[in-house]
Write an enzyme that holds these catalytic residues in place. Structure first.
Site, mmCIF file in Angstrom:
data_model
loop_
_atom_site.group_PDB
_atom_site.id
_atom_site.type_symbol
_atom_site.label_atom_id
_atom_site.label_comp_id
_atom_site.label_asym_id
_atom_site.label_seq_id
_atom_site.Cartn_x
_atom_site.Cartn_y
_atom_site.Cartn_z
ATOM 1 N N ALA A 26 0.804 -1.226 0.000
ATOM 2 C CA ALA A 26 0.000 0.000 0.000
ATOM 3 C C ALA A 26 0.832 1.268 0.000
ATOM 4 O O ALA A 26 0.305 2.349 -0.237
ATOM 5 C CB ALA A 26 -0.927 0.006 1.213
ATOM 6 N N ARG A 31 10.465 7.714 -2.331
ATOM 7 C CA ARG A 31 11.859 7.795 -2.784
ATOM 8 C C ARG A 31 12.033 7.384 -4.244
ATOM 9 O O ARG A 31 13.076 7.649 -4.843
ATOM 10 C CB ARG A 31 12.756 6.942 -1.872
ATOM 11 C CG ARG A 31 13.112 7.635 -0.560
ATOM 12 C CD ARG A 31 13.979 6.772 0.301
ATOM 13 N NE ARG A 31 13.220 5.770 1.026
ATOM 14 C CZ ARG A 31 13.763 4.839 1.810
ATOM 15 N NH1 ARG A 31 15.076 4.767 1.923
ATOM 16 N NH2 ARG A 31 12.997 3.973 2.449
ATOM 17 N N LYS A 38 5.251 2.445 -6.495
ATOM 18 C CA LYS A 38 6.533 1.741 -6.385
ATOM 19 C C LYS A 38 6.425 0.278 -6.766
ATOM 20 O O LYS A 38 7.270 -0.258 -7.493
ATOM 21 C CB LYS A 38 7.081 1.860 -4.968
ATOM 22 C CG LYS A 38 8.405 1.111 -4.784
ATOM 23 C CD LYS A 38 8.986 1.279 -3.399
ATOM 24 C CE LYS A 38 8.225 0.494 -2.359
ATOM 25 N NZ LYS A 38 8.938 0.471 -1.056
ATOM 26 N N GLN A 95 -6.049 -0.179 2.215
ATOM 27 C CA GLN A 95 -5.617 0.579 3.380
ATOM 28 C C GLN A 95 -5.756 2.063 3.025
ATOM 29 O O GLN A 95 -4.940 2.618 2.304
ATOM 30 C CB GLN A 95 -4.167 0.242 3.740
ATOM 31 C CG GLN A 95 -3.683 0.923 5.014
ATOM 32 C CD GLN A 95 -2.196 0.693 5.267
ATOM 33 O OE1 GLN A 95 -1.456 0.279 4.376
ATOM 34 N NE2 GLN A 95 -1.752 0.968 6.489
ATOM 35 N N GLY A 161 15.346 -2.805 10.605
ATOM 36 C CA GLY A 161 15.089 -3.110 11.995
ATOM 37 C C GLY A 161 16.064 -4.171 12.487
ATOM 38 O O GLY A 161 16.393 -5.116 11.762
ATOM 39 N N ARG A 354 8.000 -6.584 -37.184
ATOM 40 C CA ARG A 354 6.878 -6.043 -36.427
ATOM 41 C C ARG A 354 5.817 -7.120 -36.199
ATOM 42 O O ARG A 354 5.903 -8.237 -36.702
ATOM 43 C CB ARG A 354 6.301 -4.841 -37.168
ATOM 44 C CG ARG A 354 7.262 -3.663 -37.235
ATOM 45 C CD ARG A 354 6.778 -2.596 -38.181
ATOM 46 N NE ARG A 354 5.483 -2.049 -37.783
ATOM 47 C CZ ARG A 354 4.776 -1.216 -38.539
ATOM 48 N NH1 ARG A 354 5.232 -0.847 -39.740
ATOM 49 N NH2 ARG A 354 3.612 -0.763 -38.117
#
Length: 499
Positions: A26, A31, A38, A95, A161, A354
């Site tokens: 979500a 950045r 993203k 969300q 983390g 093509r």
């Protein structure tokens, strides 16, 4: 202890409880600095999110859900198409506000049954594979944990983390980078963001999350501390391949992860019997298929839907999208899309195939030739400097240099048919609709507007006439005039000498 959650592993080490996978996708991805969400940025021909969802589907969960938010219409449309391709249901949950990972999972778990195992992953870790997700699930079931984390030990952990363990090595908590003490910041074991949860515990713990942190968000990582506080099992599966948990947050990481995925695909195909002369310059999309003894020369790009048969040679300087290349064919310095090249045929250099091009066995499309929506029969050659559009060409014919199939009248496209064993002269124009039948010839410089019968020779050009002295009269004193006068004098002198 939370009601109904055991602190002991199951006696058989496994479980048949239902499995749900929740993919978090979500976020805005600021950045990336892009109007595209993203998770829809691509590597190897697929959006980041599609890589993640395919890996999740490969774990064969009973339920697969994706939490979407930013750019949700575009994301939802892609997931709808992917759902059809995978042949399984993908639920989407919106969300509305991005208030942290804990909030995203809470949205994803609303009105879900609190039973079995919940795997949580992300839409921006495209190299995570199904095998690793299944390994995490097995470890979680074997240990009977309330939470099992997928972690990795990295050389540069900044931004991730940190996994905090006690003296016995047990996981006690996850500390986000911005909340870490200087000592905790030195920890090199990081949280990948991928978890296996006991569903009942997760749904209860989510209601206890707090925004008491530097970001004012609901951290999913706080669920670990809640489990420890209740005396429940918290474990970790350390991923030995750090690339599998590498996230994409900006264009630099997009390029880096994309390059690593490409490197792995090239290794796979080389081990399957494909020669790649310069792996640093060859790029493949995920669903490209290559036969044994294929050779890929430098600066080749094979995009989604392309297949190459055994012993074919591609490149250098070739880009093919959704093309089928037959065994033993050779394609050099060519751009092709949605085209078929049969076994033993050759294309290029500097050709453009093509959509709708079909070149038969041992056929040839040569230098500076463009083909569109045309069937070119086996053994037929279009060697150079030509355009073949909206046409059918039979077998073993030859199309002369500088030929143009004039297929468009400004309103509609029309079809041209050239038969088998036909020979068309250089600098021909075939004004469609027109037919040149089997075994027929056309003279150089002809504009063919009428059908040519079998075995006939068509000549459609004005009679040449020479206007003597034109340059002397119209361009006197020019270099051309001086050259002409010298040539005339030389010719006159030569004639006199012969006499």
């Amino acid at each position: 202890m939370l009601e109904g959650v055991s602190a002991q592993p199951p006696s058989d080490g496994m479980s048949s409880d239902p499995v749900s996978v929740l993919v978090l996708a979500a976020g805005e991805g600021t950045r990336m600095k892009s109007a595209t969400p993203k998770v829809l940025h691509r590597i190897a021909g697929r959006p980041l999110l599609e890589h993640s969802v395919r890996a999740a589907a490969g774990a064969e969960p009973d339920e697969l859900s994706v939490v979407i938010g930013h750019g949700r219409q575009a994301v939802d449309e892609h997931l709808a198409a992917l759902q059809d391709g995978l042949g399984r249901r993908i639920e989407t949950v919106v969300q509305q506000e991005q208030l942290g990972t804990g909030h995203a999972v809470r949205c994803g778990r609303e009105q879900r049954e609190s039973a079995g195992t919940v795997l949580v992953t992300y839409g921006d870790i495209p190299l995570l594979d199904s095998a690793t997700m299944r390994a995490l699930l097995r470890e979680h079931r074997r240990s009977g944990n309330a939470v099992t984390l997928l972690t990795a030990v990295v050389e540069h952990p900044a931004g991730y983390g940190r996994i905090v363990r006690d003296a016995a090595g047990e996981v006690t908590s996850i500390v986000e980078q911005k909340d870490a003490t200087p000592e905790q910041a030195t920890i090199d074991e990081i949280n990948s963001g991928v978890y296996a949860f006991d569903a009942r515990f997760l749904d209860t713990a989510l209601r206890r999350l707090s925004t008491d942190n530097s970001q004012g968000e609901l951290y999913l990582t706080d669920v670990v501390a809640i489990a420890r506080g209740e005396g429940l099992g918290v474990g970790a599966l350390v991923c030995s391949d750090n690339w599998l948990v590498e996230g994409v947050n900006d264009r630099v990481q997009l390029a880096s992860v994309g390059a690593e995925l490409n490197r792995r695909m090239l290794l796979h195909w080389m081990r399957e019997g494909v020669t790649i002369t310069d792996p640093s310059s060859v790029w493949l999309d995920c669903d490209v298929r290559l036969g044994r003894d294929v050779v890929l020369e430098p600066n080749v790009r094979l995009r989604a839907g392309t297949t190459v048969g055994e012993g074919a040679s591609i490149g250098p300087e070739t880009t093919l999208t959704a093309c089928s290349i037959g065994a033993g064919a050779e394609v050099v310095s060519t751009h092709g899309e949605h085209a078929e090249v049969a076994a033993g045929a050759s294309v290029g250099p500097f050709a453009y195939l093509r959509s709708g091009t079909r070149l038969g066995e041992d056929g040839k499309v040569g230098t500076f030739v463009e083909v569109k929506n045309a069937d070119i029969g086996a053994g037929t050659k279009v060697p150079h400097l030509s355009y073949v559009g909206d046409a059918t060409v039979g077998t073993n014919s030859n199309i002369g240099a500088a030929t143009v199939f004039v297929n468009y009248d400004g309103v509609a496209k029309h079809h041209t048919v050239i038969g088998s064993h036909a020979r068309t002269g250089a600098d021909n124009m075939f004004v469609a609709p027109v037919r040149v039948d089997d075994g027929a010839y056309t003279a150089a410089g002809s504009v063919i507007t009428d059908d040519v019968p079998p075995g006939a020779m068509a000549v459609a050009r004005g009679k040449q006439r020479n206007i003597e002295g034109w340059v002397a009269k119209r361009r006197p004193g020019t270099a051309a005039d001086e050259a002409a006068q010298r040539a005339l004098a030389d010719r006159e002198n030569s004639t006199e000498n012969d006499e």
